[in-house]
Design a protein around this motif. Sequence first.
Motif: not given
Length: 135
Positions: A100-104, A113-120
Motif C-alpha cells: 500500500h504505497p500511500g499507507l502513511c 481502511a489503511a489502519a485496519v490493513w496495517l493492523g491486520a
Amino acid sequence: MLADLAYGLLSFAAYFLGCLAYCAAYCVVYTRLTAHDEYALIVEQHNASAAVAFGASLVGFAIALAGAVHNATSAIEFIVWGVVAFATQIIAYLLARLAHPGLCEAIEQNAIAAAVWLGAVSLSAGVLSAACMSP
C-alpha cells in the motif's frame, strides 16, 4: 515450596521487565520508522487511524513476545526470540507499506481502511511468529 514461589516470582519479574523493555524499544523504533508523528496524530489530533495502526502493531508484537516467553527455556533464548519478533514486526510493517504505497499518507488523513490493513498485517505477523517459535 516457598523457594519455588520465590523463583517463579523472580522469573515473572524478569520476563515482564524484559517484555516492557522490548515494547518500549519497539515503540521508539516504530514511531521513528513511520513517515508521520504518531504522538501528534493520536494525542493532539485524535486520529483514530494512527491509533488503530500503532495499537494493533504493538499488540501484534506483544503476541509474538508472549510466544517468546512461553517457549523460551533460558533468558538468552528469550532475548533471541524477542529480536526475531521485533524484526518480524518491522518487516511486516515494511511489507504492508510496499503493498500500500500511500499507507502513511492515508493514516495521516485518518483513512481507517489503511489502519485496519496495517493492523491486520501486524496482528497476523505476531500470531504467526509466536506460533513458529514453538519447538
